[in-house]
Motif scaffolding. Sequence first.
Motif, mmCIF file in Angstrom:
data_model
loop_
_atom_site.group_PDB
_atom_site.id
_atom_site.type_symbol
_atom_site.label_atom_id
_atom_site.label_comp_id
_atom_site.label_asym_id
_atom_site.label_seq_id
_atom_site.Cartn_x
_atom_site.Cartn_y
_atom_site.Cartn_z
ATOM 1 N N ASP A 73 0.821 -1.203 0.000
ATOM 2 C CA ASP A 73 0.000 0.000 0.000
ATOM 3 C C ASP A 73 0.857 1.256 0.000
ATOM 4 O O ASP A 73 1.866 1.342 0.717
ATOM 5 C CB ASP A 73 -0.913 0.033 1.229
ATOM 6 C CG ASP A 73 -2.017 -1.004 1.153
ATOM 7 O OD1 ASP A 73 -2.260 -1.510 0.042
ATOM 8 O OD2 ASP A 73 -2.630 -1.313 2.193
ATOM 9 N N MET A 120 0.250 5.685 -0.009
ATOM 10 C CA MET A 120 -0.781 6.688 0.242
ATOM 11 C C MET A 120 -0.817 7.689 -0.905
ATOM 12 O O MET A 120 0.193 8.331 -1.230
ATOM 13 C CB MET A 120 -0.527 7.410 1.562
ATOM 14 C CG MET A 120 -1.598 8.447 1.896
ATOM 15 S SD MET A 120 -1.479 9.096 3.573
ATOM 16 C CE MET A 120 -2.009 7.669 4.522
ATOM 17 N N GLY A 126 -3.026 10.932 -1.810
ATOM 18 C CA GLY A 126 -4.025 11.782 -1.185
ATOM 19 C C GLY A 126 -4.249 11.306 0.233
ATOM 20 O O GLY A 126 -3.353 11.348 1.070
ATOM 21 N N ILE A 127 -5.447 10.792 0.505
ATOM 22 C CA ILE A 127 -5.761 10.291 1.848
ATOM 23 C C ILE A 127 -6.092 8.805 1.826
ATOM 24 O O ILE A 127 -6.590 8.254 2.810
ATOM 25 C CB ILE A 127 -6.937 11.083 2.461
ATOM 26 C CG1 ILE A 127 -8.183 10.967 1.569
ATOM 27 C CG2 ILE A 127 -6.552 12.538 2.680
ATOM 28 C CD1 ILE A 127 -9.426 11.592 2.191
ATOM 29 N N LYS A 128 -5.824 8.146 0.698
ATOM 30 C CA LYS A 128 -6.181 6.739 0.543
ATOM 31 C C LYS A 128 -4.949 5.867 0.371
ATOM 32 O O LYS A 128 -3.969 6.265 -0.271
ATOM 33 C CB LYS A 128 -7.116 6.557 -0.661
ATOM 34 C CG LYS A 128 -8.456 7.268 -0.549
ATOM 35 C CD LYS A 128 -9.236 7.172 -1.847
ATOM 36 C CE LYS A 128 -9.478 5.741 -2.269
ATOM 37 N NZ LYS A 128 -10.269 5.659 -3.527
ATOM 38 N N ASP A 129 -4.999 4.659 0.924
ATOM 39 C CA ASP A 129 -3.966 3.654 0.684
ATOM 40 C C ASP A 129 -4.372 2.841 -0.538
ATOM 41 O O ASP A 129 -5.461 2.258 -0.575
ATOM 42 C CB ASP A 129 -3.808 2.734 1.890
ATOM 43 C CG ASP A 129 -3.098 3.422 3.045
ATOM 44 O OD1 ASP A 129 -2.337 4.368 2.768
ATOM 45 O OD2 ASP A 129 -3.327 3.024 4.204
ATOM 46 N N VAL A 130 -3.514 2.802 -1.544
ATOM 47 C CA VAL A 130 -3.840 2.128 -2.809
ATOM 48 C C VAL A 130 -2.649 1.309 -3.282
ATOM 49 O O VAL A 130 -1.527 1.455 -2.787
ATOM 50 C CB VAL A 130 -4.238 3.140 -3.909
ATOM 51 C CG1 VAL A 130 -5.481 3.921 -3.515
ATOM 52 C CG2 VAL A 130 -3.080 4.103 -4.180
ATOM 53 N N ARG A 131 -2.900 0.441 -4.252
ATOM 54 C CA ARG A 131 -1.829 -0.326 -4.906
ATOM 55 C C ARG A 131 -1.829 -0.118 -6.417
ATOM 56 O O ARG A 131 -1.087 -0.785 -7.130
ATOM 57 C CB ARG A 131 -1.968 -1.811 -4.575
ATOM 58 C CG ARG A 131 -1.801 -2.107 -3.088
ATOM 59 C CD ARG A 131 -1.404 -3.544 -2.845
ATOM 60 N NE ARG A 131 -1.304 -3.828 -1.428
ATOM 61 C CZ ARG A 131 -0.656 -4.869 -0.915
ATOM 62 N NH1 ARG A 131 -0.065 -5.728 -1.720
ATOM 63 N NH2 ARG A 131 -0.620 -5.070 0.387
#
Length: 288
Positions: free
Chosen positions: A177, A179, A181-186
């Motif tokens: 993961d 970050m 912005g404010i999101k954890d993404v892959r």
Amino acid sequence: EPPQPHNNEYDILCEHENTEEWKRVQAVAKLLGLEEVGCIFSQTARNEDDDFTVSSHEITRMAVWQSAARRRRKAESTSGEDVDDLYVTAVVKRDDGGDVHFEAFQCSTQFVDLCERGVIVDPRTPGKALVVPGIGDGDEAMAAATSADETETAAASASASEDAPAGAAGTVFTTRDVMVGIKDVREVDNDWFVVPVKILDHVHPLLTSLFAVENRLTPCGPAELKDHLQLCRGKPFAEALADFHILLFLSAHFDLATDMALLVDAVMQKGTVLDGYKTIVEAIAGCA
């Protein structure tokens, strides 16, 4: 300019490092005191739905080259402190109307760091982390072998991308993961990590760019050398040779360590080219 072969897979990057021509480019540049500051991507036509600046293959190569340039500059720095990232990528492409456009970009420092830490999936080998050559053994091991669950997730993300060809080339996949912005993404859009660089006009105080450029559709050979020498008739011979592409062309005919060093020195010092070298150059051009 390196050769520009056409590839229908537009997101596959054709590289030309370690070729004989590239070695001559590096040698001539070193003799001239020039430093490599970037590269050029010549992009082929893309699908109308593609709205990204550079593909996943291109942005990962940009990061690898920026990393190498940054480490090289740091090694050469007398203070040993962090140095500015001066390596730039120019993107050249043709629009639907046939006009050619070029822009300059860098990867963000964050993206280069993520690549060095083994967080970015290598688009050439889905499921495996990108390995940045030259990173220390510990970091290299971390980049080459992520944990089992990270590799499994990265592979799943890469496999899923095959079902979405319109967007896959514009997406970077990660092994863990991150970050945004404010999101954890892959999965991250490439453009999140792309930074535009302003292009300024530049005129070299010594070198011109009048001779034919190698590897284009226009010819670059003895006939063009003859035309150039005739165009420069009346000028000192060293001034006529003060062109990077001429010196690169001649480097295929002269010994780099001895003859080219003397030729380049005459150009740099605006001195006199030895008669023997002048005769050879004119013979190559068919003037003698």
